[in-house]
Design a protein around this motif. Structure first.
Motif, PDB file in Angstrom:
ATOM      1  N   TYR A   1       5.531   9.412   3.556  1.00  0.00           N
ATOM      2  CA  TYR A   1       4.607   9.361   2.424  1.00  0.00           C
ATOM      3  C   TYR A   1       5.367   8.913   1.183  1.00  0.00           C
ATOM      4  CZ  TYR A   1       1.151  11.872   5.226  1.00  0.00           C
ATOM      5  OH  TYR A   1       0.244  12.229   6.199  1.00  0.00           O
ATOM      6  N   SER A   2       4.710   8.127   0.353  1.00  0.00           N
ATOM      7  CA  SER A   2       5.387   7.574  -0.822  1.00  0.00           C
ATOM      8  C   SER A   2       5.175   8.410  -2.076  1.00  0.00           C
ATOM      9  CB  SER A   2       4.900   6.144  -1.081  1.00  0.00           C
ATOM     10  OG  SER A   2       3.501   6.123  -1.281  1.00  0.00           O
ATOM     11  N   SER A   3       4.257   9.384  -2.035  1.00  0.00           N
ATOM     12  CA  SER A   3       4.019  10.186  -3.236  1.00  0.00           C
ATOM     13  C   SER A   3       3.508  11.571  -2.880  1.00  0.00           C
ATOM     14  CB  SER A   3       3.018   9.485  -4.171  1.00  0.00           C
ATOM     15  OG  SER A   3       1.768   9.296  -3.525  1.00  0.00           O
ATOM     16  N   LEU A   4       3.796  12.517  -3.769  1.00  0.00           N
ATOM     17  CA  LEU A   4       3.289  13.883  -3.687  1.00  0.00           C
ATOM     18  C   LEU A   4       2.540  14.169  -4.974  1.00  0.00           C
ATOM     19  CD1 LEU A   4       6.536  15.674  -2.431  1.00  0.00           C
ATOM     20  CD2 LEU A   4       4.568  15.010  -1.038  1.00  0.00           C
TER      21      LEU A   4
ATOM     22  N   MET B   1       0.841  -1.198   0.000  1.00  0.00           N
ATOM     23  CA  MET B   1       0.000   0.000   0.000  1.00  0.00           C
ATOM     24  C   MET B   1       0.875   1.246   0.000  1.00  0.00           C
ATOM     25  SD  MET B   1      -2.838   1.653   0.112  1.00  0.00           S
ATOM     26  CE  MET B   1      -4.056   0.377   0.392  1.00  0.00           C
ATOM     27  N   ASP B   2       0.643   2.130  -0.954  1.00  0.00           N
ATOM     28  CA  ASP B   2       1.313   3.424  -1.005  1.00  0.00           C
ATOM     29  C   ASP B   2       0.355   4.500  -0.514  1.00  0.00           C
ATOM     30  OD1 ASP B   2       3.923   2.870  -2.143  1.00  0.00           O
ATOM     31  OD2 ASP B   2       2.855   2.319  -3.970  1.00  0.00           O
ATOM     32  N   ILE B   3       0.851   5.383   0.336  1.00  0.00           N
ATOM     33  CA  ILE B   3       0.050   6.502   0.833  1.00  0.00           C
ATOM     34  C   ILE B   3       0.710   7.791   0.367  1.00  0.00           C
ATOM     35  CG2 ILE B   3      -1.038   7.587   2.817  1.00  0.00           C
ATOM     36  CD1 ILE B   3      -1.816   4.693   2.523  1.00  0.00           C
ATOM     37  N   GLY B   4      -0.008   8.559  -0.432  1.00  0.00           N
ATOM     38  CA  GLY B   4       0.495   9.835  -0.909  1.00  0.00           C
ATOM     39  C   GLY B   4      -0.370  10.971  -0.432  1.00  0.00           C
ATOM     40  N   VAL B   5       0.075  12.192  -0.687  1.00  0.00           N
ATOM     41  CA  VAL B   5      -0.672  13.362  -0.238  1.00  0.00           C
ATOM     42  C   VAL B   5      -0.750  14.370  -1.379  1.00  0.00           C
ATOM     43  CG1 VAL B   5       1.385  14.516   0.690  1.00  0.00           C
ATOM     44  CG2 VAL B   5      -0.870  15.093   1.603  1.00  0.00           C
ATOM     45  N   LEU B   6      -1.891  15.054  -1.447  1.00  0.00           N
ATOM     46  CA  LEU B   6      -2.076  16.134  -2.420  1.00  0.00           C
ATOM     47  C   LEU B   6      -1.568  17.429  -1.813  1.00  0.00           C
ATOM     48  CD1 LEU B   6      -3.576  16.638  -5.261  1.00  0.00           C
ATOM     49  CD2 LEU B   6      -5.331  17.710  -3.841  1.00  0.00           C
ATOM     50  N   LEU B   7      -0.630  18.089  -2.478  1.00  0.00           N
ATOM     51  CA  LEU B   7      -0.123  19.351  -1.964  1.00  0.00           C
ATOM     52  C   LEU B   7      -1.191  20.441  -2.058  1.00  0.00           C
ATOM     53  CD1 LEU B   7       2.680  17.858  -2.440  1.00  0.00           C
ATOM     54  CD2 LEU B   7       3.601  20.163  -2.698  1.00  0.00           C
ATOM     55  N   PRO B   8      -1.296  21.293  -1.052  1.00  0.00           N
ATOM     56  CA  PRO B   8      -2.299  22.371  -1.067  1.00  0.00           C
ATOM     57  C   PRO B   8      -1.836  23.533  -1.949  1.00  0.00           C
ATOM     58  CG  PRO B   8      -1.025  22.474   0.958  1.00  0.00           C
ATOM     59  CD  PRO B   8      -0.554  21.245   0.221  1.00  0.00           C
ATOM     60  N   THR B   9      -1.896  23.350  -3.249  1.00  0.00           N
ATOM     61  CA  THR B   9      -1.400  24.367  -4.180  1.00  0.00           C
ATOM     62  C   THR B   9      -2.417  25.465  -4.476  1.00  0.00           C
ATOM     63  OG1 THR B   9      -2.114  22.997  -6.050  1.00  0.00           O
ATOM     64  CG2 THR B   9       0.189  22.763  -5.319  1.00  0.00           C
ATOM     65  N   GLY B  10      -3.669  25.284  -4.057  1.00  0.00           N
ATOM     66  CA  GLY B  10      -4.704  26.281  -4.313  1.00  0.00           C
ATOM     67  C   GLY B  10      -4.777  27.324  -3.220  1.00  0.00           C
ATOM     68  N   THR B  11      -5.101  28.553  -3.575  1.00  0.00           N
ATOM     69  CA  THR B  11      -5.158  29.632  -2.592  1.00  0.00           C
ATOM     70  C   THR B  11      -6.253  29.422  -1.547  1.00  0.00           C
ATOM     71  OG1 THR B  11      -6.584  30.939  -4.059  1.00  0.00           O
ATOM     72  CG2 THR B  11      -4.207  31.314  -4.216  1.00  0.00           C
TER      73      THR B  11
END
Length: 319
Positions: free
Chosen positions: A35-38, A1-11
């Motif tokens: 975390y394994s991915s961005l 299982m890979d757990i990644g995170v979405l970067l908060p790039t929105g204002t």
């Protein structure tokens, strides 16, 4: 299982005093936490850091974490130019790029973007598939491309990606047509169904389409896009998620829950809900953290990191 995170790039995910350059530090922190991915989101209308610019900045600032789009909207870019940019990011990152793509949606996420990109709304799915086919062709060294929509008699030599054949390309979406197209030609599936049972059903259809196309089920990465909020209890988490839904989508949490995977509660409750998707077959989770400033985003990043070991070895069930 890979757990990644979405970067908060929105204002919408930044506070008044936040500096967007902190996103580089955020990415490094996520990698250090395990975390394994961005991943980064893509848009033209909402104010945010442009997706491929963000990934290019992260490539030299990180070491081993995978970099991805969730999801890239190829119709916003010239197809050959996008192939060159994606190959460059894959090269600069040492082959760590994953490209999840989508065709956009009706309403403010669809037709206006096509109009601004000077493209027709009609046949958008065929255009998307053909764009991906073009990318793969030029990444493999093709000097011409003759599709039904895209036709180039002569393509000069281009930057070759780090990996032979280029980065894996995933498809977002869970309509019957999207499931069939994923099984036929894509390297991964990144939907956000509200219930784990819906995920399991969709994955079965993807794998059946793959079998019909004489592809192996293992050729397709089953991923999940999910909005996560860890709090002291479900009530406080729900209130924070409602504020996030209204700020980000202009809709209450109750409505958002009907169309997207949304998980909140204590760390144990969140782990239990995510484990249901893992049992349904998900093998790469991309978590969007429901917080409205970078300090709160970092707090959620640390809280979710404690869940990663719990999900590392899920009980497998055939979906």
């Amino acid at each position: 299982m890979d757990i990644g995170v979405l970067l908060p790039t929105g204002t919408a995910q930044w506070g008044p005093a936040d500096d967007p350059r902190e996103l580089i530090t955020f990415g490094r922190q996520a990698e250090d936490l395990g975390y394994s991915s961005l991943f980064v989101n893509d848009s033209l209308i909402s104010p945010r850091i442009e997706a491929l610019t963000m990934l290019a900045a992260l490539a030299p600032a990180t070491a081993g974490v995978r970099l991805g789009t969730a999801a890239l909207l190829p119709f916003l870019r010239r197809p050959v130019q996008a192939a060159q940019t994606l190959a460059s990011i894959d090269l600069l990152s040492g082959g760590r790029l994953t490209v999840a793509v989508g065709a956009g949606f009706p309403g403010r996420f669809g037709r206006p973007l096509y109009a601004l990109s000077e493209l027709p709304w009609e046949r958008r799915f065929a255009r998307l598939d053909e764009t991906v086919a073009l990318w793969r062709a030029v990444w493999a060294g093709a000097t011409s491309f003759q599709g039904e929509i895209l036709r180039f008699a002569e393509i000069p030599p281009m930057t070759r990606p780090f990996r032979a054949g280029g980065p894996p390309v995933w498809l977002g979406g869970a309509t019957p047509a999207a499931l069939a197209r994923t099984g036929r030609m894509y390297d991964g599936w990144l939907p956000y169904p509200p219930e784990a049972a819906d995920y399991a059903s969709g994955l079965r259809q993807v794998r059946q389409a793959a079998a019909d196309a004489r592809r192996e089920a293992g050729d397709i990465t089953p991923a999940l896009f999910v909005t996560v909020r860890i709090d002291d209890d479900a009530d406080s988490g729900g209130k924070a998620l409602d504020a996030y839904a209204r700020a980000t989508y202009g809709m209450p949490l109750e409505e958002l829950r009907t169309i997207q995977a949304v998980v909140t509660g204590t760390a144990e409750q969140v782990a239990e809900r995510l484990a249901q998707y893992a049992a349904a077959g998900a093998r790469h989770i991309v978590a969007r953290l429901a917080a409205l400033d970078l300090r709160s985003q970092r707090d959620q990043l640390e809280r979710l990191a404690h869940v990663i070991p719990v999900l590392g070895r899920p009980e497998r069930q055939d979906p």
